[in-house]
Design a protein around this motif. Structure first.
Motif, PDB file in Angstrom:
ATOM      1  N   LYS A   1       0.813  -1.216   0.000  1.00 57.88           N
ATOM      2  CA  LYS A   1       0.000   0.000   0.000  1.00 57.88           C
ATOM      3  C   LYS A   1       0.851   1.273   0.000  1.00 57.88           C
ATOM      4  CE  LYS A   1      -4.056  -2.071   2.166  1.00 57.88           C
ATOM      5  NZ  LYS A   1      -5.066  -1.946   3.244  1.00 57.88           N
ATOM      6  N   LEU A   2       2.193   1.083   0.001  1.00 54.86           N
ATOM      7  CA  LEU A   2       3.136   2.190  -0.074  1.00 54.86           C
ATOM      8  C   LEU A   2       2.859   3.254   0.999  1.00 54.86           C
ATOM      9  CD1 LEU A   2       2.720   1.069  -3.190  1.00 54.86           C
ATOM     10  CD2 LEU A   2       4.394   2.838  -3.640  1.00 54.86           C
ATOM     11  N   ASN A   3       2.526   2.769   2.205  1.00 50.50           N
ATOM     12  CA  ASN A   3       2.287   3.698   3.321  1.00 50.50           C
ATOM     13  C   ASN A   3       3.282   3.483   4.459  1.00 50.50           C
ATOM     14  OD1 ASN A   3       1.428   1.258   4.304  1.00 50.50           O
ATOM     15  ND2 ASN A   3      -0.676   1.896   4.756  1.00 50.50           N
ATOM     16  N   GLY A   4       4.334   2.677   4.184  1.00 49.47           N
ATOM     17  CA  GLY A   4       5.342   2.431   5.209  1.00 49.47           C
ATOM     18  C   GLY A   4       4.914   1.440   6.266  1.00 49.47           C
ATOM     19  N   LYS A   5       3.775   0.733   6.057  1.00 52.80           N
ATOM     20  CA  LYS A   5       3.270  -0.214   7.041  1.00 52.80           C
ATOM     21  C   LYS A   5       2.936  -1.521   6.333  1.00 52.80           C
ATOM     22  CE  LYS A   5       1.232   3.448   9.897  1.00 52.80           C
ATOM     23  NZ  LYS A   5      -0.038   3.959  10.509  1.00 52.80           N
ATOM     24  N   ILE A   6       3.554  -2.609   6.806  1.00 52.11           N
ATOM     25  CA  ILE A   6       3.331  -3.909   6.182  1.00 52.11           C
ATOM     26  C   ILE A   6       2.806  -4.867   7.242  1.00 52.11           C
ATOM     27  CG2 ILE A   6       4.370  -5.805   4.902  1.00 52.11           C
ATOM     28  CD1 ILE A   6       6.597  -3.921   4.066  1.00 52.11           C
ATOM     29  N   PRO A   7       1.505  -5.199   7.219  1.00 47.30           N
ATOM     30  CA  PRO A   7       0.987  -6.194   8.177  1.00 47.30           C
ATOM     31  C   PRO A   7       1.539  -7.576   7.821  1.00 47.30           C
ATOM     32  CG  PRO A   7      -0.714  -5.554   6.609  1.00 47.30           C
ATOM     33  CD  PRO A   7       0.454  -4.664   6.340  1.00 47.30           C
ATOM     34  N   ILE A   8       2.039  -8.295   8.823  1.00 48.75           N
ATOM     35  CA  ILE A   8       2.658  -9.599   8.608  1.00 48.75           C
ATOM     36  C   ILE A   8       1.662 -10.699   8.940  1.00 48.75           C
ATOM     37  CG2 ILE A   8       4.548 -11.128   9.259  1.00 48.75           C
ATOM     38  CD1 ILE A   8       5.392  -8.664   7.669  1.00 48.75           C
ATOM     39  N   ASP A   9       1.459 -11.589   7.977  1.00 53.29           N
ATOM     40  CA  ASP A   9       0.640 -12.778   8.188  1.00 53.29           C
ATOM     41  C   ASP A   9       1.591 -13.897   8.624  1.00 53.29           C
ATOM     42  OD1 ASP A   9      -0.895 -15.033   8.091  1.00 53.29           O
ATOM     43  OD2 ASP A   9      -1.751 -14.654   6.104  1.00 53.29           O
ATOM     44  N   PHE A  10       1.640 -14.142   9.934  1.00 56.09           N
ATOM     45  CA  PHE A  10       2.593 -15.122  10.445  1.00 56.09           C
ATOM     46  C   PHE A  10       2.248 -16.544  10.010  1.00 56.09           C
ATOM     47  CE2 PHE A  10       3.495 -11.663  13.512  1.00 56.09           C
ATOM     48  CZ  PHE A  10       4.860 -11.568  13.292  1.00 56.09           C
ATOM     49  N   ASN A  11       0.971 -16.807   9.731  1.00 56.34           N
ATOM     50  CA  ASN A  11       0.622 -18.140   9.212  1.00 56.34           C
ATOM     51  C   ASN A  11       1.290 -18.371   7.864  1.00 56.34           C
ATOM     52  OD1 ASN A  11      -1.052 -18.917  11.375  1.00 56.34           O
ATOM     53  ND2 ASN A  11      -2.765 -17.760  10.522  1.00 56.34           N
ATOM     54  N   ASP A  12       1.243 -17.338   7.008  1.00 59.74           N
ATOM     55  CA  ASP A  12       1.896 -17.461   5.706  1.00 59.74           C
ATOM     56  C   ASP A  12       3.418 -17.488   5.874  1.00 59.74           C
ATOM     57  OD1 ASP A  12       1.867 -17.228   2.670  1.00 59.74           O
ATOM     58  OD2 ASP A  12       2.998 -15.420   3.203  1.00 59.74           O
ATOM     59  N   LEU A  13       3.923 -16.680   6.800  1.00 64.76           N
ATOM     60  CA  LEU A  13       5.367 -16.636   7.025  1.00 64.76           C
ATOM     61  C   LEU A  13       5.885 -18.003   7.484  1.00 64.76           C
ATOM     62  CD1 LEU A  13       7.989 -14.959   7.232  1.00 64.76           C
ATOM     63  CD2 LEU A  13       7.323 -14.397   9.573  1.00 64.76           C
ATOM     64  N   SER A  14       5.080 -18.702   8.283  1.00 67.77           N
ATOM     65  CA  SER A  14       5.518 -19.993   8.808  1.00 67.77           C
ATOM     66  C   SER A  14       5.814 -20.983   7.690  1.00 67.77           C
ATOM     67  CB  SER A  14       4.454 -20.565   9.752  1.00 67.77           C
ATOM     68  OG  SER A  14       4.298 -19.736  10.885  1.00 67.77           O
ATOM     69  N   THR A  15       5.005 -20.960   6.637  1.00 69.12           N
ATOM     70  CA  THR A  15       5.231 -21.891   5.529  1.00 69.12           C
ATOM     71  C   THR A  15       6.497 -21.551   4.757  1.00 69.12           C
ATOM     72  OG1 THR A  15       3.881 -20.550   4.015  1.00 69.12           O
ATOM     73  CG2 THR A  15       2.745 -22.252   5.297  1.00 69.12           C
ATOM     74  N   ARG A  16       6.979 -20.304   4.894  1.00 68.38           N
ATOM     75  CA  ARG A  16       8.221 -19.905   4.232  1.00 68.38           C
ATOM     76  C   ARG A  16       9.428 -20.182   5.129  1.00 68.38           C
ATOM     77  NH1 ARG A  16       7.382 -13.787   2.423  1.00 68.38           N
ATOM     78  NH2 ARG A  16       9.466 -14.146   1.580  1.00 68.38           N
ATOM     79  N   VAL A  17       9.252 -19.966   6.419  1.00 67.29           N
ATOM     80  CA  VAL A  17      10.372 -20.075   7.359  1.00 67.29           C
ATOM     81  C   VAL A  17      10.662 -21.530   7.708  1.00 67.29           C
ATOM     82  CG1 VAL A  17      11.127 -19.499   9.701  1.00 67.29           C
ATOM     83  CG2 VAL A  17      10.008 -17.772   8.283  1.00 67.29           C
ATOM     84  N   ILE A  18       9.608 -22.371   7.794  1.00 69.35           N
ATOM     85  CA  ILE A  18       9.766 -23.745   8.271  1.00 69.35           C
ATOM     86  C   ILE A  18       9.660 -24.704   7.094  1.00 69.35           C
ATOM     87  CG2 ILE A  18       8.875 -25.514   9.832  1.00 69.35           C
ATOM     88  CD1 ILE A  18       7.625 -23.217  11.467  1.00 69.35           C
ATOM     89  N   ASN A  19      10.703 -25.471   6.877  1.00 68.35           N
ATOM     90  CA  ASN A  19      10.665 -26.487   5.821  1.00 68.35           C
ATOM     91  C   ASN A  19       9.611 -27.549   6.147  1.00 68.35           C
ATOM     92  OD1 ASN A  19      12.648 -25.292   4.348  1.00 68.35           O
ATOM     93  ND2 ASN A  19      14.273 -26.702   4.941  1.00 68.35           N
TER      94      ASN A  19
END
Length: 775
Positions: free
Chosen positions: A370-388
């Motif tokens: 949204k180019l407003n300097g704020k990025i909400p993090i979806d930790f559920n989605d992040l988990s699939t990237r961080v954890i093999n």
């Protein structure tokens, strides 16, 4: 001839090697049950009251419909066991060169089988059954393996279901339970419920093969049946030490032709060793990686144990307890055989290993969508990237502090946590299985935006040259103002806010109706995050001349075209152009245009000069000696003249009074004064009294002036409505008589009708006249 040769070849093949097909021998009921239970189960399953019933029980001269079989050299899924057939068991061996259609209609069916299939007992015939009582002391479950073979496995057999049932009931219970079911269903097994091929297939995954070729026998078939199922398993729970009754029964359906048989594996009537529930990730009881788990088959009185994995013997594992190391390779299906001095119990269990969470402790980039300097993090989605190999048993938590992640203290970051700058994050991964947690650090960074040449662009104003109120835009042509990367396919939005929110994109082809509008453009290359720009487009509208209008002139006359002042520049279609060339003169009939420059735009205004329409006098209304002129066509204002074409005699009034009796000519012209319109009319001598006494005064009603008109008619009526006079020919005079006889004094009514020659319009004039006659 071909079938005969094949049959001879098959017979020769049999003679050469009689052991390639199955062999069948007759056995007593006790022998059949012993073979069925098997030597390994004899000490843990005891039986009694064995009976067998088949074809020979209805006709003693007929062959047995049951027996003991062993396979030959040709492949057959069951090595040995018992056969129950709806025909001759001795005819079951291969090759498949004939149709098995033994039996007779006096060989009855079986009521219990019919009840199991919920079918009329009269539908089943040629039944063969084996029954016995048994007690199992060391197991809570029994099972057996079997195959159904049938001649019904051909097109003609789709409507038939030769059937088999494994009926069991606890001692004292009047009702049987059929456990010979199609796996995963409540459907009893028959030649109709398990079928392969393309004709009426049902549950084909449990069908094995056809034993014939089109129009030819199969000499390589170990049996003489046309088709067979795969090896199926029936099992049921029992109470140890309790007596049960078993009935194994098969029968033909509806007809004695096309026999079927069930082959029961010897020794498959086995007990079960319960190893507990399967250890699965989906049921939250899998083994944690690195944690040793015991599979316990301990059984009192056991003399030996054999452990298998995926059916392969584990030669070093001979203890009651199998210790699994918890390594990923330990997953699989495990089996155990427990020997109770000749009684073999079998158990199985499926094991899955819950692997440790493998965390990728790296850097993860997120785009500021949204180019407003704020990025909400979806930790559920992040988990699939961080954890093999992320799976639902992993329970990750995210912290900003390392000790919170290590010791599970503090409050984890919520799902609505907002990234505003590059930040180090700590993760703690627990497991719903209670496995040891993993923790570590990684970094979240805000991704670089796609570079733009400029962020805002105001386009050269677009002229509404047609003064239609709107202009058509192609926003694609402005992409080059923001990026030189020609591979980027931009998205356009109605507003910059929509572009930042990536919401409601629009087509590049747009129509602009307002004076100006700012659109949003969103661009993103293949490596960077999206960026947004603004496109402002201004619409300008040129002015229009308010005094330049279409006009008409006389045929050979000339006129002046004037667009008026207030424009920056003029360009006429006749060639005249310049800042001061607001008009052109000496213009004749034709089509012209002028380009009028104003407000930074040019408007081409068209003007038409046409030949002037000639006005026409449509009517002159006469009332007494007053005439009113009516004109149509041409261009007002009109001018009128009576009996004169002289310019100074024309007037603006269309009413003329005190006109003398007689014929007159009225003239009219429009503002162009191109050509005169003329109209002749008559002022009548209106007569209201006649005295036909011969004194030369008012002796006649005289309308002879009407002789200049067309289709003149005079009619006179008395006060009673009776016609007393009519004249349709000149001189249109009445002398107060009717048929030559004087009429009485009184008031009479007359009607004058005629057609105006100039216009062909009808005219009616009504009046009265007083007739005075001497009586």
């Amino acid at each position: 001839m071909k079938k005969t040769l094949l049959l001879l070849f098959g017979l020769f093949f049999i003679a050469g090697n009689s052991q390639q097909y199955i062999t069948v021998t007759s056995k007593s009921a006790d022998d059949l049950v012993k073979k069925f239970i098997g030597v390994n189960n004899a000490s843990c399953i005891t039986f009694s009251n064995a009976t067998v019933k088949g074809w020979q029980d209805y006709a003693s001269t007929e062959p047995f419909s049951y027996g003991y079989f062993e396979k030959g050299t040709l492949p057959f899924a069951i090595d040995k066991g018992i056969i129950l057939s709806t025909g001759s068991a001795q005819k079951a061996p291969g090759p498949n060169t004939s149709l098995l259609s033994d039996g007779a209609y006096n060989w009855l069916g079986d009521l219990d089988l019919a009840n199991a299939f919920q079918t009329s007992p009269t539908k089943y015939i040629n039944a063969t059954s084996l029954e016995f009582d048994f007690i199992a002391n060391n197991t809570t479950e029994i099972s057996f393996e079997y195959m159904l073979l049938s001649e019904e496995y051909q097109k003609s057999g789709c409507a038939y279901f030769d059937s088999f049932a494994f009926l069991i009931r606890q001692d004292g219970d009047p009702y049987y339970n059929n456990i010979a079911l199609v796996p995963g269903t409540n459907q009893p097994v028959s030649s109709q419920t398990v079928r392969g091929g393309t004709d009426c297939p049902r549950n084909p995954m449990y069908f094995d093969r056809f034993n014939y070729l089109p129009d030819s026998p199969r000499v390589d078939s170990p049996t003489n049946f046309d088709g067979q199922t795969k090896v199926l398993t029936a099992k049921t729970n029992i109470i140890p030490g309790q007596k049960y009754h078993i009935k194994l029964v098969i029968a033909d359906y509806d007809t004695t032709s096309h026999d079927s048989a069930v082959f029961l594996k010897a020794g498959s009537f086995a007990g079960k060793k319960n190893l507990g529930p399967d250890l699965l990730i989906t049921t939250d009881n899998a083994i944690c990686e690195g944690i040793t788990k015991d599979l316990d088959a301990t059984t009192p009185g056991a003399t030996s144990y054999k452990w298998y994995k995926e059916g392969i013997l584990l030669p070093l594992e001979t203890n009651a307890i199998l210790k699994l190391s918890g390594l990923p390779g330990s997953s699989g299906n495990y089996q155990v055989e427990v020997d109770l001095a000749g009684c073999i119990l079998k158990g199985s269990i499926k094991v899955e290993i819950q692997p440790k969470a493998v965390v990728n402790y790296g850097t993860y980039e997120f785009c500021d969508e949204k180019l407003n300097g704020k990025i909400p993090i979806d930790f559920n989605d992040l988990s699939t990237r961080v954890i093999n190999d992320f799976n639902p048993t992993f329970l990750p938590k995210y912290y900003l502090d390392e000790d919170d992640a290590r010791y599970d203290t503090g409050i984890p970051l919520p799902d609505d946590w907002v990234l505003t700058a590059d930040t180090e994050i700590y993760v703690r991964v627990e497991s719903s299985l209670g496995c040891l947690p993993e923790y570590g650090k990684f970094k979240l960074i805000i991704g670089k935006k796609t570079p733009l040449i400029k962020n805002t662009f105001t386009a050269t104003p677009i002229c509404d040259r047609e003064r239609s109120g709107s202009v058509v835009l192609d926003l694609n042509k402005y992409t080059k103002e923001f990026t030189s990367n020609t591979t980027i396919a931009p998205l356009f939005f109605a507003t910059p806010a929509d572009a930042r929110n990536n919401k409601n994109p629009i087509l590049a082809d747009q129509t602009l109706s307002s004076a100006s509008h700012t659109f949003g453009i969103r661009v993103q290359n293949g490596t960077d995050c999206a960026n947004v720009g603004e496109i402002t487009i201004i619409k300008k509208t040129p002015n229009e001349s308010s005094i330049l209008r279409d006009d008409s002139i006389c045929g050979i006359a000339k006129t002046t075209l004037d667009a008026g002042a207030g424009f920056d520049y003029y360009k006429w279609s006749t060639g005249e152009e310049g800042i001061l060339e607001s008009s052109i003169s000496n213009v004749g009939i034709g089509d012209y245009w002028v380009d009028l420059s104003s407000n930074g735009c040019v408007y081409r205004q068209f003007v038409k000069i046409t030949a002037a329409e000639i006005p026409r006098i449509t009517n002159v209304e006469v009332s007494g000696n007053t005439a009113t002129v009516f004109v149509n066509g041409g261009q007002p204002a009109y001018q009128y003249s009576l009996d004169s074409k002289i310019d100074q005699d024309f007037t603006n009034s269309n009413i003329f009074q005190n006109i003398s009796r007689g014929l007159h000519t009225m003239y009219a012209r429009d503002k162009n004064k191109c050509e005169l319109s003329e109209f002749q009319f008559l002022i009548l001598n209106l007569i209201n009294v006649i005295t036909p006494n011969g004194d030369g005064k008012n002796d006649f009603l005289d309308y002879s002036d009407l002789s200049i008109k067309k289709d003149v008619k005079i009619e006179i009526y008395n006060r009673y409505g009776n016609q007393v006079f009519i004249s349709q020919k000149p001189p249109y005079i009445w002398d107060g008589k009717m048929n030559g006889q004087p009429l009485t004094t009184g008031t009479y009514w007359y009607i004058l009708n005629w057609i105006e020659p100039a216009t062909n319009s009808p005219v009616t004039y009504k009046g009265w006249v007083l007739l005075k006659n001497r009586d």
